[in-house]
Design a protein around this motif. Structure first.
Motif, PDB file in Angstrom:
ATOM      1  N   ASN A 122      38.536  27.029  36.959  1.00  0.00           N
ATOM      2  CA  ASN A 122      38.089  27.951  38.001  1.00  0.00           C
ATOM      3  C   ASN A 122      36.593  28.225  37.963  1.00  0.00           C
ATOM      4  O   ASN A 122      36.116  29.147  38.617  1.00  0.00           O
ATOM      5  CB  ASN A 122      38.839  29.283  37.873  1.00  0.00           C
ATOM      6  CG  ASN A 122      40.315  29.128  38.151  1.00  0.00           C
ATOM      7  OD1 ASN A 122      40.706  28.296  38.954  1.00  0.00           O
ATOM      8  ND2 ASN A 122      41.131  29.923  37.477  1.00  0.00           N
ATOM      9  N   ARG A 314      43.835  37.022  38.427  1.00  0.00           N
ATOM     10  CA  ARG A 314      44.028  36.347  39.715  1.00  0.00           C
ATOM     11  C   ARG A 314      44.848  37.228  40.661  1.00  0.00           C
ATOM     12  O   ARG A 314      45.876  37.796  40.256  1.00  0.00           O
ATOM     13  CB  ARG A 314      44.742  35.014  39.500  1.00  0.00           C
ATOM     14  CG  ARG A 314      44.970  34.185  40.766  1.00  0.00           C
ATOM     15  CD  ARG A 314      45.713  32.909  40.477  1.00  0.00           C
ATOM     16  NE  ARG A 314      44.926  32.007  39.641  1.00  0.00           N
ATOM     17  CZ  ARG A 314      45.139  31.794  38.350  1.00  0.00           C
ATOM     18  NH1 ARG A 314      46.126  32.444  37.722  1.00  0.00           N
ATOM     19  NH2 ARG A 314      44.404  30.956  37.669  1.00  0.00           N
ATOM     20  N   GLY A 319      40.931  36.715  49.638  1.00  0.00           N
ATOM     21  CA  GLY A 319      39.927  35.794  49.122  1.00  0.00           C
ATOM     22  C   GLY A 319      38.519  36.163  49.568  1.00  0.00           C
ATOM     23  O   GLY A 319      38.299  37.121  50.313  1.00  0.00           O
ATOM     24  N   ILE A 320      37.559  35.399  49.103  1.00  0.00           N
ATOM     25  CA  ILE A 320      36.146  35.618  49.413  1.00  0.00           C
ATOM     26  C   ILE A 320      35.634  34.394  50.165  1.00  0.00           C
ATOM     27  O   ILE A 320      35.930  33.254  49.788  1.00  0.00           O
ATOM     28  CB  ILE A 320      35.327  35.819  48.127  1.00  0.00           C
ATOM     29  CG1 ILE A 320      35.896  36.996  47.326  1.00  0.00           C
ATOM     30  CG2 ILE A 320      33.857  36.046  48.426  1.00  0.00           C
ATOM     31  CD1 ILE A 320      35.302  37.124  45.928  1.00  0.00           C
ATOM     32  N   LEU A 325      30.522  33.953  48.385  1.00  0.00           N
ATOM     33  CA  LEU A 325      30.839  33.690  46.972  1.00  0.00           C
ATOM     34  C   LEU A 325      29.604  33.556  46.073  1.00  0.00           C
ATOM     35  O   LEU A 325      29.600  34.087  44.953  1.00  0.00           O
ATOM     36  CB  LEU A 325      31.718  32.438  46.868  1.00  0.00           C
ATOM     37  CG  LEU A 325      32.438  32.228  45.518  1.00  0.00           C
ATOM     38  CD1 LEU A 325      33.321  33.433  45.187  1.00  0.00           C
ATOM     39  CD2 LEU A 325      33.275  30.955  45.559  1.00  0.00           C
ATOM     40  N   CYS A 360      33.852  32.970  39.076  1.00  0.00           N
ATOM     41  CA  CYS A 360      34.809  33.329  40.112  1.00  0.00           C
ATOM     42  C   CYS A 360      35.146  32.114  40.959  1.00  0.00           C
ATOM     43  O   CYS A 360      34.268  31.332  41.322  1.00  0.00           O
ATOM     44  CB  CYS A 360      34.236  34.444  40.996  1.00  0.00           C
ATOM     45  SG  CYS A 360      35.318  34.924  42.376  1.00  0.00           S
ATOM     46  N   HIS A 361      36.432  31.972  41.238  1.00  0.00           N
ATOM     47  CA  HIS A 361      36.902  30.927  42.150  1.00  0.00           C
ATOM     48  C   HIS A 361      37.743  31.610  43.218  1.00  0.00           C
ATOM     49  O   HIS A 361      38.646  32.381  42.902  1.00  0.00           O
ATOM     50  CB  HIS A 361      37.737  29.889  41.406  1.00  0.00           C
ATOM     51  CG  HIS A 361      38.315  28.837  42.303  1.00  0.00           C
ATOM     52  ND1 HIS A 361      37.566  27.793  42.800  1.00  0.00           N
ATOM     53  CD2 HIS A 361      39.565  28.681  42.807  1.00  0.00           C
ATOM     54  CE1 HIS A 361      38.336  27.036  43.567  1.00  0.00           C
ATOM     55  NE2 HIS A 361      39.545  27.558  43.582  1.00  0.00           N
ATOM     56  N   SER A 362      37.439  31.350  44.473  1.00  0.00           N
ATOM     57  CA  SER A 362      38.160  32.019  45.543  1.00  0.00           C
ATOM     58  C   SER A 362      38.265  31.136  46.767  1.00  0.00           C
ATOM     59  O   SER A 362      37.373  30.331  47.045  1.00  0.00           O
ATOM     60  CB  SER A 362      37.452  33.334  45.918  1.00  0.00           C
ATOM     61  OG  SER A 362      38.193  34.060  46.862  1.00  0.00           O
ATOM     62  N   GLU A 363      39.380  31.288  47.460  1.00  0.00           N
ATOM     63  CA  GLU A 363      39.591  30.587  48.718  1.00  0.00           C
ATOM     64  C   GLU A 363      40.130  31.578  49.748  1.00  0.00           C
ATOM     65  O   GLU A 363      41.042  32.355  49.431  1.00  0.00           O
ATOM     66  CB  GLU A 363      40.576  29.427  48.548  1.00  0.00           C
ATOM     67  CG  GLU A 363      40.074  28.317  47.636  1.00  0.00           C
ATOM     68  CD  GLU A 363      41.062  27.170  47.527  1.00  0.00           C
ATOM     69  OE1 GLU A 363      41.984  27.124  48.377  1.00  0.00           O
ATOM     70  OE2 GLU A 363      40.920  26.349  46.610  1.00  0.00           O
ATOM     71  N   THR A 368      41.803  35.247  44.845  1.00  0.00           N
ATOM     72  CA  THR A 368      40.594  35.161  44.032  1.00  0.00           C
ATOM     73  C   THR A 368      40.963  35.181  42.554  1.00  0.00           C
ATOM     74  O   THR A 368      41.886  35.890  42.147  1.00  0.00           O
ATOM     75  CB  THR A 368      39.649  36.345  44.336  1.00  0.00           C
ATOM     76  OG1 THR A 368      39.308  36.314  45.730  1.00  0.00           O
ATOM     77  CG2 THR A 368      38.378  36.273  43.508  1.00  0.00           C
TER      78      THR A 368
END
Length: 385
Positions: A122, A314, A319-320, A325, A360-363, A368
């Motif tokens: 991530n 998580r 999401g962002i 991001l 940070c990993h977000s979709e 997130t």
């Protein structure tokens, strides 16, 4: 006496009449040579073992290979970068993952110490890659050493923001404080007259209230810009997570948030307890807010302990966006109407102060995930090895 005798100009191995004595006298020499070879072999094996131990304890991924793709050296850090679950040591770069092969090719065809980004789970790791080669009869042998500079870059970014905030808070504070004082004085003067205009009082009170809010707001940034000192200690991160999540138990119940918590019973790191706890609180608060509009809100907290301790928080919120991001850890940045833009900035600084990292990993519409990581305590690392 030699075992070889001359006969007609030709040498032929013939045994003399005292051959038994000769062999008896020679056997200690042969035994000595054999012992010397064994000693040299033992020293060679010992040197290889020490060399391998030193390489495998380095956090820098290192690999050496020739133009044919044969691998001569690959340490554990490089193996984990390639595939943490790999159960064998590859002898050829063709057995490495395609992304790693592409990375190695990019490195040897780029200037030395160029920066390279690597997507791992991530997070994105930024490496500085040193490389060189030696020429042999069979071609060139390349050696590549990667250095993770993500943490150093994060620290530089935080330091730059703090310098900017120091200037801004100083100038804003110097300007707003007199306005607040003057509005308070004017309000007192107006209220002393019986025939004062109520509208004027309302306007002066509004100025007073807004300047007070601005002073408090500026003070929060000033506190962020002050240089902080960590007080690290060896802590059980699993227990720290349990304690922090317990603070949100009623919040989870009120918002019908389904919590999934998975962590080994003992995983220790050298961290500042209060600052790490505050970072976790800030991130969990953000997750709770992101789950407000979800029909089936879920929050997953997972801890893994290998060479590093990693905590992933998580949510399945909205999401962002990809546009936002890159800026979420910057002071001032927020999409909340009442937000100060300091929550994640403080979280990142608190993690960096303990020698950790945060990403940070977000979709959008998927959720997130924040990942916090620290080096595993040395004693625990030795037990794992």
């Amino acid at each position: 006496m030699s075992l070889l005798s001359l006969d007609g100009g030709q040498s032929s191995p013939t045994l003399g009449k005292n051959s038994n004595n000769d062999l008896h006298n020679l056997s200690p020499a042969i035994h000595g040579i054999a012992q010397s070879f064994q000693s040299l072999q033992h020293e060679h094996e010992l040197s290889k073992a020490v060399y391998a131990l030193a390489l495998n304890n380095l956090s820098n991924p290192i690999i050496s290979f020739n133009e044919q793709g044969d691998i001569f050296i690959i340490n554990e850090a490089m193996l984990k970068l390639n595939n943490p679950s790999l159960t064998f040591t590859p002898k050829s770069i063709r057995l490495l993952s395609t992304p790693i092969q592409q990375l190695l090719n990019n490195v040897i065809n780029s200037p030395c110490n160029r920066l390279h980004d690597w997507q791992q789970q991530n997070s994105v790791i930024r490496f500085s890659a040193w490389h060189d080669y030696i020429s042999t009869d069979q071609g060139r042998v390349f050696t590549i050493c990667f250095t993770d500079i993500s943490q150093a870059l994060d620290r530089q970014e935080v330091a730059a923001w703090k310098k900017l905030l120091t200037v801004i808070t100083h100038e804003v504070g110097n300007s707003v404080t007199p306005i607040s004082s003057l509005s308070q004085t004017a309000l007192s003067i107006v209220q002393q007259h019986q025939d004062y205009d109520a509208r004027l009082t309302e306007m002066l009170q509004l100025i007073q209230d807004r300047t007070k809010w601005l002073i408090d707001y500026t003070e929060s940034y000033r506190r962020f810009s002050v240089k902080q000192q960590a007080q690290p200690e060896y802590l059980n991160i699993s227990e720290l997570l349990e304690t922090t999540l317990a603070l949100f138990q009623s919040t989870f119940e009120e918002n019908n948030i389904q919590l999934s918590f998975n962590a080994p019973s003992a995983a220790r790191a050298y961290v500042d307890k209060d600052r790490t706890s505050q970072a976790l609180i800030n991130i969990i608060k953000n997750a709770v807010q992101a789950l407000k509009r979800q029909s089936q809100p879920q929050l997953t907290v997972e801890l893994t302990a290998q060479q590093h301790i990693s905590v992933t928080i998580r949510d399945n919120g909205n999401g962002i966006s990809a546009q936002d991001l890159p800026y979420i850890f910057m002071p001032f940045f927020t999409r909340k109407k009442s937000g100060s833009g300091l929550g994640l900035a403080v979280a990142r600084e608190n993690i960096l102060l303990s020698g950790g990292q945060i990403s940070c990993h977000s979709e959008p519409d998927q959720g997130t995930a924040f990942t916090l990581s620290w080096p595993l305590a040395q004693q625990d690392r030795q037990l794992k090895n």
